[in-house]
Motif scaffolding. Sequence first.
Motif, PDB file in Angstrom:
ATOM      1  N   ARG A 146      -8.338  16.679  -3.297  1.00 18.73           N
ATOM      2  CA  ARG A 146      -9.656  15.884  -3.080  1.00 18.73           C
ATOM      3  C   ARG A 146     -10.457  17.021  -3.899  1.00 18.73           C
ATOM      4  NH1 ARG A 146      -7.938  14.031   1.606  1.00 18.73           N
ATOM      5  NH2 ARG A 146      -9.170  15.466   3.223  1.00 18.73           N
ATOM      6  N   GLN A 147     -10.426  18.078  -3.440  1.00 19.19           N
ATOM      7  CA  GLN A 147     -11.331  19.065  -4.172  1.00 19.19           C
ATOM      8  C   GLN A 147     -11.135  19.257  -5.567  1.00 19.19           C
ATOM      9  OE1 GLN A 147     -10.938  22.443  -1.346  1.00 19.19           O
ATOM     10  NE2 GLN A 147     -12.397  21.879  -0.091  1.00 19.19           N
ATOM     11  N   TRP A 148      -9.890  19.422  -5.817  1.00 23.95           N
ATOM     12  CA  TRP A 148      -9.466  19.489  -7.232  1.00 23.95           C
ATOM     13  C   TRP A 148     -10.128  18.275  -8.204  1.00 23.95           C
ATOM     14  CZ3 TRP A 148      -8.832  22.395 -11.169  1.00 23.95           C
ATOM     15  CH2 TRP A 148      -8.142  21.707 -12.362  1.00 23.95           C
ATOM     16  N   ARG A 149      -9.990  17.026  -7.599  1.00 27.32           N
ATOM     17  CA  ARG A 149     -10.163  15.999  -8.330  1.00 27.32           C
ATOM     18  C   ARG A 149     -11.872  15.884  -8.395  1.00 27.32           C
ATOM     19  NH1 ARG A 149      -6.150  11.931  -5.365  1.00 27.32           N
ATOM     20  NH2 ARG A 149      -4.483  12.301  -6.851  1.00 27.32           N
ATOM     21  N   ARG A 150     -12.828  16.652  -7.445  1.00 22.00           N
ATOM     22  CA  ARG A 150     -14.028  16.901  -7.570  1.00 22.00           C
ATOM     23  C   ARG A 150     -14.470  17.743  -8.894  1.00 22.00           C
ATOM     24  NH1 ARG A 150     -16.154  20.569  -3.335  1.00 22.00           N
ATOM     25  NH2 ARG A 150     -14.784  22.024  -4.608  1.00 22.00           N
ATOM     26  N   ASP A 151     -13.570  18.886  -8.657  1.00 23.65           N
ATOM     27  CA  ASP A 151     -13.649  19.931  -9.874  1.00 23.65           C
ATOM     28  C   ASP A 151     -13.294  19.581 -11.282  1.00 23.65           C
ATOM     29  OD1 ASP A 151     -14.640  21.612  -7.864  1.00 23.65           O
ATOM     30  OD2 ASP A 151     -12.894  22.739  -7.600  1.00 23.65           O
ATOM     31  N   CYS A 152     -12.384  18.436 -11.443  1.00 26.87           N
ATOM     32  CA  CYS A 152     -11.737  17.960 -12.482  1.00 26.87           C
ATOM     33  C   CYS A 152     -12.176  16.609 -12.755  1.00 26.87           C
ATOM     34  CB  CYS A 152     -10.439  18.209 -12.548  1.00 26.87           C
ATOM     35  SG  CYS A 152      -9.310  17.697 -14.049  1.00 26.87           S
ATOM     36  N   ALA A 207     -17.257  13.282  -2.310  1.00 30.23           N
ATOM     37  CA  ALA A 207     -15.943  14.260  -1.914  1.00 30.23           C
ATOM     38  C   ALA A 207     -16.665  15.444  -1.039  1.00 30.23           C
ATOM     39  CB  ALA A 207     -15.536  14.551  -3.104  1.00 30.23           C
ATOM     40  N   GLU A 208     -17.906  15.359  -1.132  1.00 30.18           N
ATOM     41  CA  GLU A 208     -18.613  16.337  -0.231  1.00 30.18           C
ATOM     42  C   GLU A 208     -18.878  15.937   1.217  1.00 30.18           C
ATOM     43  OE1 GLU A 208     -19.154  19.406  -1.360  1.00 30.18           O
ATOM     44  OE2 GLU A 208     -18.186  18.550  -3.367  1.00 30.18           O
ATOM     45  N   HIS A 209     -18.538  14.475   1.491  1.00 29.06           N
ATOM     46  CA  HIS A 209     -18.959  14.075   2.666  1.00 29.06           C
ATOM     47  C   HIS A 209     -17.905  13.961   3.597  1.00 29.06           C
ATOM     48  CE1 HIS A 209     -23.268  12.769   2.032  1.00 29.06           C
ATOM     49  NE2 HIS A 209     -22.961  13.208   0.595  1.00 29.06           N
ATOM     50  N   GLY A 210     -17.992  13.635   4.881  1.00 30.16           N
ATOM     51  CA  GLY A 210     -16.922  13.434   5.864  1.00 30.16           C
ATOM     52  C   GLY A 210     -16.653  11.852   5.919  1.00 30.16           C
ATOM     53  N   PHE A 211     -15.743  11.484   6.454  1.00 28.14           N
ATOM     54  CA  PHE A 211     -15.274  10.103   6.568  1.00 28.14           C
ATOM     55  C   PHE A 211     -16.284   9.023   6.959  1.00 28.14           C
ATOM     56  CE2 PHE A 211     -13.601   6.350   8.678  1.00 28.14           C
ATOM     57  CZ  PHE A 211     -12.765   5.756   7.576  1.00 28.14           C
ATOM     58  N   LEU A 212     -17.175   9.307   8.259  1.00 25.81           N
ATOM     59  CA  LEU A 212     -18.191   8.422   8.495  1.00 25.81           C
ATOM     60  C   LEU A 212     -19.289   8.374   7.597  1.00 25.81           C
ATOM     61  CD1 LEU A 212     -18.024   8.963  12.398  1.00 25.81           C
ATOM     62  CD2 LEU A 212     -17.184   6.980  11.015  1.00 25.81           C
ATOM     63  N   SER A 213     -19.645   9.430   7.178  1.00 22.22           N
ATOM     64  CA  SER A 213     -20.995   9.706   6.033  1.00 22.22           C
ATOM     65  C   SER A 213     -20.534   8.944   4.770  1.00 22.22           C
ATOM     66  CB  SER A 213     -21.414  10.983   5.852  1.00 22.22           C
ATOM     67  OG  SER A 213     -22.221  10.982   5.031  1.00 22.22           O
ATOM     68  N   SER A 214     -19.211   9.072   4.457  1.00 19.03           N
ATOM     69  CA  SER A 214     -18.681   8.328   3.234  1.00 19.03           C
ATOM     70  C   SER A 214     -18.909   6.675   3.428  1.00 19.03           C
ATOM     71  CB  SER A 214     -17.309   8.699   2.764  1.00 19.03           C
ATOM     72  OG  SER A 214     -17.314   9.954   2.425  1.00 19.03           O
ATOM     73  N   MET A 215     -18.281   6.165   4.420  1.00 21.48           N
ATOM     74  CA  MET A 215     -18.260   5.092   4.724  1.00 21.48           C
ATOM     75  C   MET A 215     -19.755   4.228   4.940  1.00 21.48           C
ATOM     76  SD  MET A 215     -15.137   3.894   4.867  1.00 21.48           S
ATOM     77  CE  MET A 215     -15.301   2.244   5.602  1.00 21.48           C
ATOM     78  N   ALA A 216     -20.555   5.108   5.245  1.00 21.38           N
ATOM     79  CA  ALA A 216     -21.849   4.736   5.569  1.00 21.38           C
ATOM     80  C   ALA A 216     -22.907   4.888   4.216  1.00 21.38           C
ATOM     81  CB  ALA A 216     -22.850   5.079   6.643  1.00 21.38           C
ATOM     82  N   MET A 217     -22.092   5.600   3.433  1.00 21.26           N
ATOM     83  CA  MET A 217     -22.994   5.976   2.055  1.00 21.26           C
ATOM     84  C   MET A 217     -24.124   6.384   2.071  1.00 21.26           C
ATOM     85  SD  MET A 217     -20.987   4.615  -0.459  1.00 21.26           S
ATOM     86  CE  MET A 217     -22.025   3.645  -2.164  1.00 21.26           C
ATOM     87  N   ARG A 218     -24.355   7.583   3.080  1.00 19.57           N
ATOM     88  CA  ARG A 218     -25.492   8.362   3.491  1.00 19.57           C
ATOM     89  C   ARG A 218     -25.560   9.670   2.506  1.00 19.57           C
ATOM     90  NH1 ARG A 218     -23.948   8.326   9.838  1.00 19.57           N
ATOM     91  NH2 ARG A 218     -24.549   6.283  10.111  1.00 19.57           N
TER      92      ARG A 218
END
Length: 267
Positions: A77-83, A108-119
Motif C-alpha cells: 500500500r505504501q508503494w502504491r502511495r509512492d508510485c 493511504a495515510e489513514h487507519g481503517f476507521l478514519s478512512s471509512m469515515a473520510m476524516r
Amino acid sequence: MSSILTLSQVSRQFGDTHAVDRANLSIEPGQFVGVIGRSGAGKSTMLRLINRLIDPTSGSISFGELDVTSLKGKALRQWRRDCAMIFQQFNLVDRLDVLTNVLIGRLAEHGFLSSMAMRFSDEERAMAIQALDRLDLVPQALQRAGTLSGGQQQRVAIAKALVQKPKIMLADEPIASLDPANASLVMESLRRINREDGITVLVNLHTLDTARAYCDRIIAMRQGRVFFDGVAAQLTDGVVRDIYGLEGLKDFNADITSTTIRTPMPA
C-alpha cells in the motif's frame, strides 16, 4: 535522495499471450518518459506491473534498494502511495465534490476507521486546495466531479495523485479521450509537476507528436518487448515504421494520430 526504478527481465503472461516479454528498463530520478507503441504492445500492462496492480509472471522490479516485486500488505500500500497511478478514465467518484475526490489520495495515510469515515485534517485540506490551485481548479473545488469536463476531471485526478506525495507518477493514456486543447493542458500539467517537483513521470501515449513534444526520453514497445529507448531525435521514419510494424508513414499517421497535439519541442 530519489532512487532508480529498475525492471529486470520482467514478463507477464495471460494464458499463452506474452503481454510483457522480458522487459529491461532503468529510469533515472526526475525523468519524463513517454511510452509509445500500438494497442496491445504491452504499455498499460507494464505500468500496472510497476504499480503492482498486477504481478509479474517472472523477473523483478526494484526502486533503489526496495524489492517492489515482493511487497505485500502495508508495504505494498505504501508503494502504491509512492508510485501514483493516473488512469485514462479519471477514476473519480462522480457524486463527490472535487475537493473530496482529491482528499481520497490521502487515504493511504489513514487507519481503517478514519478512512471509512473520510476524516481529513485541516492540513490535508490545505494540501488538497494547494494541489487544485496548481492545476487551476480551485473555483471547481465544491462542484460534483461528474459535472466537470473530461479535461478538468483528468486534472483533478492529477491533483489527487499529487497529494499522495509520490516519488513516481504513472499515467496510462491520460489524454486518449480528450480533445487537443484539454490534452495539452493535461500534458503541460504533468510536465510542470515533473520539472518543479522532480517527480519521475512515465506516461503511456498513443500519439507520437505528443511524445516528441513533451518527453525527455521515449520508450517504444512492440509485442511486449522494449523495442526502442532513446530521445525524440532518434525516432527516424524508419524507426517509427519498425515500432508500429507499418509499411509506410501514411498508414502510421492514419493509425495513431487521431488526437495530435501540435506543440513545439521544449527548450
